[in-house]
Design a protein around this motif. Structure first.
Motif: not given
Lengths: 437, 436
Positions: B120-123, B179-190
Motif C-alpha cells: 500500500r505505501s512504504p515510508r 548518491e544521486a538518488a532522491t526520495v522523489e525517484n523512489a516515490t515515482d518508482f513505487f
C-alpha cells in the motif's frame, strides 16, 4: 477499510520431530535414519572423528577420496552416482571429516555401495593427487586475497595459541608435497567406522534405510584409537591485533569471547543473549551500526560450538573511514548488555525467534540431516531439541543478564581488525591499545 | 556394479491460483507436513527496468521497502517477522524483485499484513534513503570492491555481450548514481512498478486454501488497483562476430575467463530453451562432466569450471535476452586462449559425436535431484511459483518442469551444443593484478 493493526499470532504450533531409528552396527558405525518423505530424495551425512589430522594431508584427502578405486576412475565414480541422481563430497575441519551428499530415494542402496567401495578401497591415484593438490594451492592463493579468510586466520592464531584450532588451513607448500603414500596412510589410520555416525534423512522408511546400510557398509572395518582434543583454554585478552591490508576499502572487525557448550546449563541463555546482541537482524548491533549509522551491510554475532570449546564471535565489515566509530559502537553495545539487564520484551522476541527457527530448521530434509549430524557430533540426538525448546522457554531475563555480564563484557573480548593500518591506526588508538599482527 | 536405470520421480503438490479485483495475482500451495509457511511477493520489475543515470536503483529501492510502511515504524517489519519466529529477506534480479518470509504457520496472517502494508505505501524518507545508500555501498564493498573476482562474471559479462543500457549496465550501481538518488525517484518508482497489477503473492506450506484465501482477501483486497506498466522489449540481436574484453583485478592472484552465448527465449520458447539447461549440466556438473574432465582433470588448463543459464544463474526466473555462461578460473600463468580453444574442441566433439550411452539419463537424474531438493523448502516453492506466475502466467510449470527436462532428447542437446560457436561468443578475461 484497510487493516491498520498488526494481527496477533494464531495459537503456537507444536514442535513435532520426525520418526527416527538408530542402530550401532557390528563394526562400530552408528546409523541414524530419519523419516521425512517430503520429496523423493535421501540426504546422507557421514561424520568421522578427525582430531589432530594434519591439515595439508586432510585437505588433499577430502578432495581425492572420490578420485578412484581399484576398479573405478574418478569419472566412473561421479557418473555412477549421477545415474541415481546422486552426488557425494568430503570436507574436513579440526574436529571431523564429513562426507555429505544426496540422491533420489530409490538410489540409496546404489549410493551406499559406491560409498563403501570408496571407504574400503580409495587408491588416491598419483595423477589425480597431483591435480588436486595444485588446485588446492591455487584456491589458497585466492583465499589469501579474501579479507574474511585472512582475518579469520589471524583471529584463530590469536585465540587458540598451541591448540589445533589455531591453524585450520594448510600452507600451500605443505599441500604441494602431499603424495599418494601419506594419503593412504591417513585413510587407513583414520577412516574407520568406529566412532563414526551415518545420518540418512528422507523418503526412505528408517528400518529399510538401516538395512541398506548394513548390507552395503557392514564389511567396512578397521579401528584406530579415538583422539580427543584438549579443551580450549580461556582466551587471553590484550591489545587489539591489527593486520595491515594496504589500500583496503573496508576494515574487517572481529571480536571473540569464550562461550559454553551445548550441554552446559547456560546454553539456552547463551543463545538468547547472542540473539539480543547481534545474532539476528532485530538485534542491538544491527539496529545500531547498520540501520541507524549505515557503517556496514552485515554486522552479526554468533555462537560456534566445536568439540573442544565454544566461541562467541562478533563481526562487522565496515567502511575504512568509520572503523574506529564502528568498533566503539560494537564495544558500547557489549558494555551496555553486560552491565544493564535487557528488557523483557527484547528477550521475549529473541525467545520466539529461537523457538520458531527450530521449526524452520527441521522442516527440510537437508536441514534435518545437517542438524542431526551436528548434534551427533556433540553426542546428542534429535530429541535433545525438545528439551532445548523447554529450556529456551524457561530462560529468564536474569539468566540472560548474568550470561551477558560474564561473556559479553568488553573486558573479556579478544579483538582483531584487518584493514589499512596507516589510515585506521590513529583513530583506533583513541579506543584501545594496538599491536601489529 | 552396473548403474541402475532409475525412474525419475515427478513432483506432486496442489497449486491454486486466483486474482483479486485490484489485479493482484495469488498462488497457493498447501503442504501440511511441517508447521511452517513460505510467503513471497514478487514484483515484475528488476535491474533491466531502472532508469539511465540511476544504476543500482532497483536494488536500492528493495532496501527501502524494509524501512517502514503505512502502519509500521522503521525496524518494525524485522521485529514482527523475527519476533514471530520467522526469517525474511528480499532480492533484486534482472527481471523481478522478491520479498519473502518463512515462518511458523501460526504467523501466516501477520506476514500477509506486513506485505500488504508495504504494498500500500512504504515510508520513504530522506533519512532512511541516506541510511540505506550507505548500507548498499558497504554491500558493494563487501561483495565486489574488496573481493578478488568481485562481480565476476555476472556484472562483467553483460556489458561485453549487450549494447543497450537495460541489458549492459551494472545492476549494483555506481556510487555516483546511488548518491544521486532522491526520495522523489523512489516515490515515482513505487508508483510505476509496485502496483497490485504488477505483483504476484504466493503462499506455500501449512494452511488450508479456504483459510489462506480468507486472510488474503482480508489484507489485500483494499490495496489500490493500479495496472501493470507496459513492459518494454529488451531484445537485442544475436552476435555475429566474437567479442572479447579484459580487465585487471588488483586483488585477483590468478587469471579467469567467462564466456556467454545467447540462448532461445526462456519464456516464449521453453521447449527450445530446455536443451541448453541440460547442456550446461552435461558440460560442467561434477567430475564426470565433459569440461571438468577435460579442462580440470586431464589438461589442467583450468582449476575450476562452472556452467549455467542466465547471468545470475537462475534458468527459470529470467526473460529474454539471456545466455548460457561458462566460467573458468585458471592456474598460475594459465592461457585463456588455449582454454577457449579447448572449450571449442569439446563443444564441437559433443555436437559431432553426440552423447555417450547413459550420459543424458544420468545428467537428467541429477537435475531432478537438484530441482526436488530446492522445492523441499516451502519458501523456495513459494518463490518459484511466484516467478513462474509473473513471467509465464503459469505457476503450475513447477509441477511439469521435471517431466519436460526429462524429455529433452540427446539430439536436442547436441543441436544446442552446435550453436555455441566462437562467432556468437562474448568473453571477458580477468587479468590478475594481485600478489602472484
Amino acid at each position: 477499510m484497510s487493516i491498520t493493526e498488526v494481527p496477533d499470532l494464531a495459537p503456537e504450533t507444536t514442535l513435532t520431530l520426525p520418526e527416527s531409528v538408530e542402530k550401532t552396527l557390528g563394526n562400530g558405525l552408528t546409523v541414524i535414519a530419519v523419516h521425512r518423505p517430503s520429496v523423493p530424495l535421501v540426504e546422507l551425512r557421514l561424520r568421522l572423528p578427525f582430531a589432530q589430522a594434519d591439515t595439508a594431508i586432510s585437505s588433499v584427502l577430502t578432495q581425492t577420496l572420490f578420485a578412484g578405486t581399484a576398479g573405478k576412475s574418478m569419472v566412473d565414480i561421479a557418473a555412477e552416482l549421477q545415474a541415481v541422481g546422486g552426488g557425494l563430497s568430503a570436507g574436513g575441519d579440526p574436529d571431523r571429516l564429513l562426507i555429505a551428499g544426496n540422491s533420489l530415494a530409490d538410489g540409496l542402496p546404489h549410493m551406499l555401495r559406491i560409498l563403501n567401495e570408496v571407504l574400503t578401497g580409495a587408491v588416491y591415484p598419483a595423477n589425480e593427487v597431483r591435480t588436486e593438490r595444485e588446485r588446492i594451492a591455487d584456491r589458497l592463493k585466492v583465499a589469501a586475497q579474501q579479507p574474511a579468510h585472512v582475518v579469520a586466520r589471524a583471529l584463530n592464531r590469536r585465540l587458540y595459541g598451541d591448540h589445533p584450532y589455531a591453524s585450520q588451513t594448510p600452507e600451500a607448500e605443505d599441500v604441494l608435497a602431499v603424495e599418494t603414500g601419506v594419503l593412504r596412510a591417513m585413510h587407513d589410520e583414520r577412516l574407520h567406522p568406529n566412532g563414526g555416525v551415518l545420518v540418512l534423512v528422507g523418503d526412505v522408511e528408517p528400518h529399510t534405510a538401516i538395512a541398506a546400510v548394513e548390507e552395503a557398509l557392514g564389511g567396512w572395518n578397521g579401528a584406530g584409537t579415538l583422539i580427543e582434543l584438549p579443551p580450549v583454554a580461556p582466551f587471553v585478552t590484550g591489545p587489539l591485533t591489527l593486520v595491515d591490508r594496504p589500500g583496503s576499502v573496508q576494515s574487517n572487525i572481529r571480536l571473540a569471547m569464550n562461550g559454553v557448550s551445548r550441554t552446559h546449563a547456560d546454553n539456552a541463555a547463551q543463545q538468547l543473549t547472542n540473539l539480543v546482541y547481534g545474532g539476528y537482524f532485530s538485534s542491538r548491533l544491527v539496529e545500531n551500526i547498520r540501520e541507524d549509522k549505515g557503517y556496514t551491510y552485515s554486522p552479526r554475532s554468533g555462537v560456534e560450538h566445536s568439540a573442544a570449546g565454544t566461541e562467541l564471535s562478533i563481526s562487522a565489515d565496515v567502511a575504512t573511514e568509520v572503523t574506529a566509530p564502528a568498533l566503539w559502537e560494537t564495544l558500547y553495545e557489549m558494555g551496555r548488555l553486560a552491565t544493564v539487564a535487557p528488557g523483557k520484551e527484547e528477550v521475549e522476541q529473541a525467545r520466539r525467534y529461537a523457538l520458531g527457527t527450530l521449526r524452520l530448521g527441521t522442516s527440510t530434509q537437508s536441514g534435518l540431516a545437517g542438524l542431526v549430524s551436528v548434534l551427533a557430533g556433540s553426542g546428542l540426538r534429535l530429541d535433545w531439541l525438545a528439551g532445548h525448546a523447554t529450556r529456551l522457554a524457561e530462560t529468564t531475563v536474569d539468566d540472560v543478564a548474568r550470561f551477558a555480564a560474564a561473556n559479553f563484557a568488553p573486558a573479556n573480548a579478544v579483538a582483531v581488525i584487518l584493514g589499512d593500518a596507516q589510515v585506521i591506526t590513529p583513530s583506533l588508538r583513541a579506543i584501545t591499545a594496538i599491536e601489529a599482527a | 556394479m552396473a548403474s541402475p536405470e532409475i525412474r525419475i520421480p515427478a513432483t506432486h503438490y496442489p497449486v491454486e491460483r486466483f486474482t483479486l479485483p485490484n489485479g493482484l495475482r495469488v498462488v497457493l500451495s498447501p503442504d501440511r507436513s511441517a508447521p511452517v509457511v513460505g510467503v513471497s511477493v514478487v514484483y515484475d520489475v528488476g535491474i533491466r527496468s531502472e532508469p539511465e543515470g540511476r544504476t543500482g536503483f532497483a536494488h536500492l529501492f528493495e532496501h527501502l521497502m524494509f524501512q517502514g510502511s503505512a502502519n509500521l515504524e522503521k525496524l518494525a517489519h524485522f521485529r514482527y517477522v523475527q519476533g514471530s519466529g520467522g526469517t525474511f529477506n528480499g532480492s533484486t534480479h534482472l527481471d523481478y524483485t522478491d520479498y519473502y518470509e518463512q515462518l511458523p504457520s501460526n504467523a501466516l496472517e501477520r506476514a500477509l499484513f506486513l506485505e500488504a502494508d508495504r504494498m500500500r505505501s512504504p515510508r520513504i524518507t530522506e533519512e532512511n534513503l541516506q541510511n540505506q545508500i550507505a548500507v548498499v555501498k558497504e554491500e558493494i564493498r563487501v561483495r565486489v570492491l574488496n573481493q578478488p573476482y568481485g562481480g565476476f562474471p555476472w556484472l562483467r559479462l553483460p556489458p561485453v555481450m549487450f549494447d543497450t543500457f537495460p541489458n549492459a549496465h551494472d545492476g549494483y550501481g555506481s556510487f555516483d548514481d546511488l548518491e544521486a538518488a532522491t526520495v522523489e525517484n523512489a516515490t515515482d518508482f513505487f508508483e510505476r512498478y509496485y502496483a497490485a497489477g504488477n505483483a504476484v503473492l504466493s503462499v506455500s506450506g501449512d494452511f488450508t486454501v479456504e483459510e489462506a484465501t480468507r486472510l488474503i482477501e482480508r489484507h489485500f483486497s483494499d490495496v489500490p488497483a493500479r495496472p501493470a506498466p507496459a513492459r518494454p522489449d529488451f531484445g537485442e540481436p544475436d552476435l555475429t562476430a566474437e567479442r572479447r574484453s579484459s580487465y585487471t583485478d588488483a586483488l585477483a592472484p590468478l587469471p579467469a575467463i567467462a564466456s556467454a552465448w545467447r540462448v532461445p527465449d526462456p519464456v516464449k520458447d521453453l521447449p527450445g530453451y530446455l536443451p541448453y539447461v541440460v547442456l550446461a549440466e552435461v558440460l560442467t556438473d561434477g567430475d564426470a562432466s565433459r569440461l571438468v574432465e577435460r579442462l580440470v582433470s586431464r589438461d589442467r588448463v583450468a582449476t575450476s569450471v562452472g556452467g549455467y543459464l542466465g547471468f545470475m544463474g537462475e534458468p527459470f526466473a529470467v526473460r529474454d535476452p539471456t545466455a548460457l555462461v561458462l566460467s573458468s578460473h585458471l592456474p598460475p600463468g594459465g592461457d585463456p586462449d588455449k582454454l577457449l580453444t579447448t572449450v571449442d574442441e569439446e563443444i564441437a566433439r559433443l555436437a559431432q559425436d553426440g552423447l555417450a550411452p547413459g550420459e543424458l539419463h544420468r545428467v537428467q537424474a541429477r537435475i531432478a535431484t537438484h530441482l526436488l531438493r530446492d522445492e523441499d523448502s516451502v519458501l523456495n516453492r513459494a518463490l518459484h511459483l511466484a516467478t513462474y506466475e509473473i513471467q509465464r502466467g503459469d505457476a503450475s510449470l513447477a509441477l511439469d518442469l521435471p517431466r519436460q527436462l526429462g524429455e529433452v532428447t540427446a539430439e536436442q542437446v547436441t543441436a544446442a551444443a552446435a550453436t555455441l560457436r566462437p562467432e556468437r561468443r562474448a568473453s571477458v578475461e580477468v587479468v590478475p593484478g594481485g600478489d602472484q
